[in-house]
Design a protein around this motif. Structure first.
Motif, PDB file in Angstrom:
ATOM      1  N   ARG A 219       0.815  -1.296   0.022  1.00 53.49           N
ATOM      2  CA  ARG A 219       0.000   0.169  -0.072  1.00 53.49           C
ATOM      3  C   ARG A 219       0.997   1.294   0.080  1.00 53.49           C
ATOM      4  N   ARG A 245      -2.592  -2.877  -3.063  1.00 53.75           N
ATOM      5  CA  ARG A 245      -2.456  -4.009  -4.013  1.00 53.75           C
ATOM      6  C   ARG A 245      -2.979  -5.491  -3.281  1.00 53.75           C
ATOM      7  N   ALA A 250      -5.299  -4.086  -7.789  1.00 54.57           N
ATOM      8  CA  ALA A 250      -5.387  -3.013  -6.810  1.00 54.57           C
ATOM      9  C   ALA A 250      -6.733  -1.963  -6.670  1.00 54.57           C
ATOM     10  N   THR A 252      -7.747   1.923  -5.921  1.00 55.09           N
ATOM     11  CA  THR A 252      -6.978   3.074  -5.656  1.00 55.09           C
ATOM     12  C   THR A 252      -8.284   4.173  -5.345  1.00 55.09           C
TER      13      THR A 252
END
Length: 294
Positions: A219, A245, A250, A252
Motif C-alpha cells: 500500500r 495491492r 489494486a 485506488t
C-alpha cells in the motif's frame, strides 16, 4: 493363460517381516514357549503391515504449489474479471457522512491539475520534474497506477463540493509494485513545485506521504495540495490518494476537493474497498452489491 495378480509392495514387505519373525522364533524356542513367541511375532508382523498400509498413497497428489495437503490454505487470489471488478466497488453503505453515488465519474476532471511543471525549480533537473508532471497528469487522468492490464471498474461519490473516486483494476504484478515504489518516492522528489496553468496562472503544489490502513499486500498513500486561483479567486485543492495491492489487482481511492482532503472518508473507503476486493478474488460475493448507474 491368466496373469497372476500384482501384490502391492507394502504387502510383500509385511509378509517378509512376518516370515522372518516366525523363523527367528522357531530357531530360538521350543514347544509351548515357541508357540507363544510365534503368536507375539505374528502380531508384530500384522502391526507392521498395518503401519505400511497407512503410509501407502491413497489417491492422486493435489498439486499444491506450496506443498500444502489441500492447496487451499495458501492459494493465490484468482484473476480479476469484469464482473468481479464491478462487484468489488464500494457502495453508499460502505461510507459514512452522507456520500451519494453519482453517474459519469469517468468525466470528473479538476482544472487546477492542468498545467506544466516549472522545470527550472528542480536542482536535479528534468528527471524529478518529469515525475512531478506524471503525478499531476495521473491525478487528472485518474490513472496514477498506470493503465490496467485487465479488468477495471470505476465508481464515485459526492458530498457537497467534495468527491471520492474509487477504481478497482487488474495490473501486471511487477509493474504495479514498481508504481507503488514510485509513489513512495514522490514526497521527496516533489515535496513542493510550481505548476504553470494554461491561462498563465501559477499554482503551488505540495506533496506529502500519508499512512494507509493495514490492508492488502502492499500500500501507499499521498496527500497533494494545489494552491492557486479558481473561478476568479484564491482556492486550495486538497486531495488524499491511496493505492492498495491485493494479489495482482489494486484498489485506488482519491478523495477531497476545495473543502479538504476528506481523510476519514478516504481511509474508510480504502479499508472497505480492499476487503471487498479480497472477497471477490477469494471467490466470494461482498455485500451489499453496487448499484448499476451506467
Amino acid at each position: 493363460m491368466s496373469r497372476r495378480p500384482v501384490v502391492p509392495p507394502f504387502r510383500l514387505v509385511a509378509s517378509a517381516l512376518a516370515a522372518a519373525a516366525l523363523l527367528t522364533t522357531a530357531a530360538c524356542s521350543d514347544d509351548g514357549a515357541a508357540t507363544t513367541a510365534a503368536d507375539t511375532a505374528a502380531d508384530q508382523a500384522r502391526a507392521a503391515e498395518r503401519d505400511i498400509a497407512e503410509q501407502a498413497p491413497t489417491g492422486s497428489p493435489t498439486g499444491s504449489p506450496t506443498g500444502s495437503p489441500t492447496g487451499s490454505a495458501t492459494a493465490s487470489p484468482s484473476a480479476l474479471t469484469e464482473s468481479g471488478a464491478k462487484a468489488a466497488l464500494l457502495t453508499e453503505t460502505d461510507l459514512e457522512g452522507g456520500w451519494n453515488q453519482v453517474r459519469d465519474v469517468g468525466k470528473w476532471r479538476d482544472s487546477m491539475l492542468i498545467g506544466q511543471v516549472d522545470v527550472a525549480q528542480f536542482l536535479t533537473g528534468k528527471a524529478d520534474a518529469s515525475d512531478c508532471q506524471e503525478l499531476v497528469d495521473g491525478l487528472y487522468g485518474e490513472d496514477l497506477l498506470g493503465k490496467p492490464s485487465g479488468a477495471s471498474a470505476l465508481t464515485g461519490f459526492q458530498q457537497g463540493d467534495s468527491r471520492l473516486l474509487e477504481q478497482v483494476a487488474a495490473y501486471d504484478r511487477a509493474a504495479l509494485d514498481d508504481r507503488l515504489k514510485w509513489m513512495a518516492s514522490l514526497p521527496q522528489k516533489c515535496d513542493q513545485f510550481t505548476l504553470d496553468g494554461s491561462g498563465g496562472g501559477e499554482r503551488t503544489v505540495q506533496v506529502t506521504e500519508v499512512p494507509v490502513p493495514e490492508v492488502g499486500d502492499a500500500r501507499q498513500g499521498l496527500h497533494v495540495t494545489v494552491r492557486g486561483d479558481a473561478d476568479g479567486g484564491p482556492a486550495t485543492l486538497s486531495l488524499m490518494v491511496t493505492a492498495v495491492r491485493v494479489g495482482d489487482s489494486a484498489v485506488t481511492v482519491t478523495g477531497g476537493g476545495l473543502d479538504g482532503d476528506q481523510k476519514d472518508s478516504v481511509e474508510q473507503a480504502t479499508q472497505a474497498g480492499a476487503e471487498r476486493l479480497r472477497t471477490v478474488l477469494d471467490g466470494g460475493t461482498p455485500s451489499p452489491q453496487p448499484t448499476d448507474l451506467d
